[in-house]
Design a protein around this motif. Sequence first.
Motif, PDB file in Angstrom:
ATOM      1  N   LEU A 110       0.840  -1.195   0.000  1.00 33.27           N
ATOM      2  CA  LEU A 110       0.000   0.000   0.000  1.00 33.27           C
ATOM      3  C   LEU A 110       0.878   1.248   0.000  1.00 33.27           C
ATOM      4  N   ASN A 111       0.682   2.108  -0.995  1.00 32.30           N
ATOM      5  CA  ASN A 111       1.455   3.345  -1.108  1.00 32.30           C
ATOM      6  C   ASN A 111       0.533   4.544  -0.930  1.00 32.30           C
ATOM      7  N   VAL A 112       0.711   5.275   0.186  1.00 32.84           N
ATOM      8  CA  VAL A 112      -0.076   6.492   0.426  1.00 32.84           C
ATOM      9  C   VAL A 112       0.867   7.692   0.597  1.00 32.84           C
ATOM     10  N   ARG A 113       1.964   7.662  -0.126  1.00 33.45           N
ATOM     11  CA  ARG A 113       2.962   8.733  -0.078  1.00 33.45           C
ATOM     12  C   ARG A 113       2.336  10.066  -0.515  1.00 33.45           C
ATOM     13  N   HIS A 114       2.722  11.127   0.181  1.00 37.73           N
ATOM     14  CA  HIS A 114       2.303  12.496  -0.157  1.00 37.73           C
ATOM     15  C   HIS A 114       0.788  12.637  -0.267  1.00 37.73           C
ATOM     16  N   ASN A 115       0.120  12.451   0.856  1.00 34.15           N
ATOM     17  CA  ASN A 115      -1.295  12.779   0.941  1.00 34.15           C
ATOM     18  C   ASN A 115      -1.464  13.945   1.922  1.00 34.15           C
ATOM     19  N   ALA A 116      -2.664  14.141   2.426  1.00 29.04           N
ATOM     20  CA  ALA A 116      -2.914  15.311   3.269  1.00 29.04           C
ATOM     21  C   ALA A 116      -3.472  14.889   4.617  1.00 29.04           C
ATOM     22  N   LEU A 147      -0.730  -7.805   4.348  1.00 31.82           N
ATOM     23  CA  LEU A 147      -0.066  -6.521   4.102  1.00 31.82           C
ATOM     24  C   LEU A 147       1.351  -6.565   4.676  1.00 31.82           C
ATOM     25  N   THR A 148       2.340  -6.490   3.783  1.00 34.48           N
ATOM     26  CA  THR A 148       3.736  -6.573   4.213  1.00 34.48           C
ATOM     27  C   THR A 148       4.507  -5.276   3.979  1.00 34.48           C
ATOM     28  N   GLU A 149       3.973  -4.399   3.130  1.00 32.23           N
ATOM     29  CA  GLU A 149       4.707  -3.167   2.812  1.00 32.23           C
ATOM     30  C   GLU A 149       3.775  -1.964   2.791  1.00 32.23           C
ATOM     31  N   VAL A 150       4.183  -0.897   3.467  1.00 35.23           N
ATOM     32  CA  VAL A 150       3.397   0.337   3.452  1.00 35.23           C
ATOM     33  C   VAL A 150       4.333   1.528   3.270  1.00 35.23           C
ATOM     34  N   VAL A 151       3.923   2.474   2.422  1.00 31.91           N
ATOM     35  CA  VAL A 151       4.704   3.680   2.148  1.00 31.91           C
ATOM     36  C   VAL A 151       3.945   4.874   2.724  1.00 31.91           C
ATOM     37  N   LEU A 152       4.510   5.477   3.772  1.00 29.61           N
ATOM     38  CA  LEU A 152       3.887   6.625   4.448  1.00 29.61           C
ATOM     39  C   LEU A 152       4.699   7.902   4.249  1.00 29.61           C
TER      40      LEU A 152
END
Length: 462
Positions: A110-116, A147-152
């Motif tokens: 899951l990639n949620v990079r650069h949100n608000a 879920l093994t990878e998350v981008v915050l």
Amino acid sequence: MTTTTSKTLINAFNEKYCDESENETQTQTSSTDKLNFVFVGIENARKRQKEFSKYEIVGLPQLEVTEIGDIDSFTSLLPSLSRLDLSENKISNLIDIAKLALKSKKLKVLNVRHNAFDQNSNDFDSNCLQLLSEIQSNSENFDNSNLTEVVLSGNNISLDQISLFCSVFPSLENVRICEGKLANFSCDGIEKVFSSIKMLHLDFNCFEKWEDLFPIHTLPNLEELFLNNNPIKNIDFCENGHFPSLRELHLANSSISNWSSIDNLQTFPKLKNVTVIRLPLYENSESIFSMKSERNRRALVITRCPNIDILNSAEVLASERADAEKWFVSRYGKVSLENENESELFKVRLTTLTQRWKECVADSSEKSGSTSMSSNMIKIELRPVGATICGQNPQQRSVPNSLPITALKMVSARLFGLSAEKLILRAVIPELPVPEELEEKEILMTYASSDTTLLIILVDEK
């Protein structure tokens, strides 16, 4: 007064994956009432739904999504989803992101990079605790052990919020928290939350001291740690029990300015791969180790770190290590042993190296015989490429490995009828993408080993 239009994941998916150019008169809404979809024709609608159910990778970046919307609709539309990219949108609710990930049973990345995300929300902690309570009471509906990878990265959320978010995913192995303002890793219970983590990315944050990383030191499964572009000034001696599984450490463009930090890398029990490029310690004009040559910088690190197999993304071959150690012992061995600024750790290692390569520092007058002489010779090929000399033939010579570059330049100038002052010598080194200029203060052994022919390019203009 401007009003902000909300956009959900379903809206964004419809916009990206449904071709509006196919619109016809006869349309049919999806059989599931919850889906805000309009498909082209009844048969086409069924085909598209079947097609979407097979999608494993979905990218919805930069689509100005503001909210997750109906989670059940989205997850039922994409039951096979394993990778989801929601980067560079305007989503503010991190809890909804967690719920979406929990209900997407096959989601792995899951990639949620650069949100608000609203990091100042007073409701975040209570909402997260409520979610944890819901998970415990309804584990069948909220269970994603995939879920093994998350981008915050790039969200500037607090470490407490990151910890709470990650705590609902027990199988996380790769967490990216780059481009933030983290200056320490101190947070209650984070050792337990991150106990399964194997890869941790903390590039472009604000860590300055090695102790600021505690309790990362004690994570039992951490294998790869990325700290590029942090103002870290030191690497501490690895205490017993710290970093028990760490194999890779990346510190490019940090603020390390002392060689004792590099010496300490050998104290990490399983460390094999490091990145230490663009550091101020290479530029310190007061140090005897200040040098422009990337090859020489690499040789210095290899000499000090016997445990490293991969340095700056390039494998350290046994022959390269031997050449680096010989070069260091012959060039800096004596002065380093006498240098009070050198760490005791390195002096012990240097004593071992001096014994191993003692022939490199033996007085040349003690050497005799053809075998001894030939073992200290290097084959070189001088190839002219400058504008006024490119028509001349290359010259091959065998020269002493201790020949100073200044002397080599004078010999080359005489051979090709050039001015030594304007001549530039560049060595073709297989490990480097472009030929490297030879530094006048070095000797030839710095750039070559005795078992290969060193190709040197001559350029007749400075």
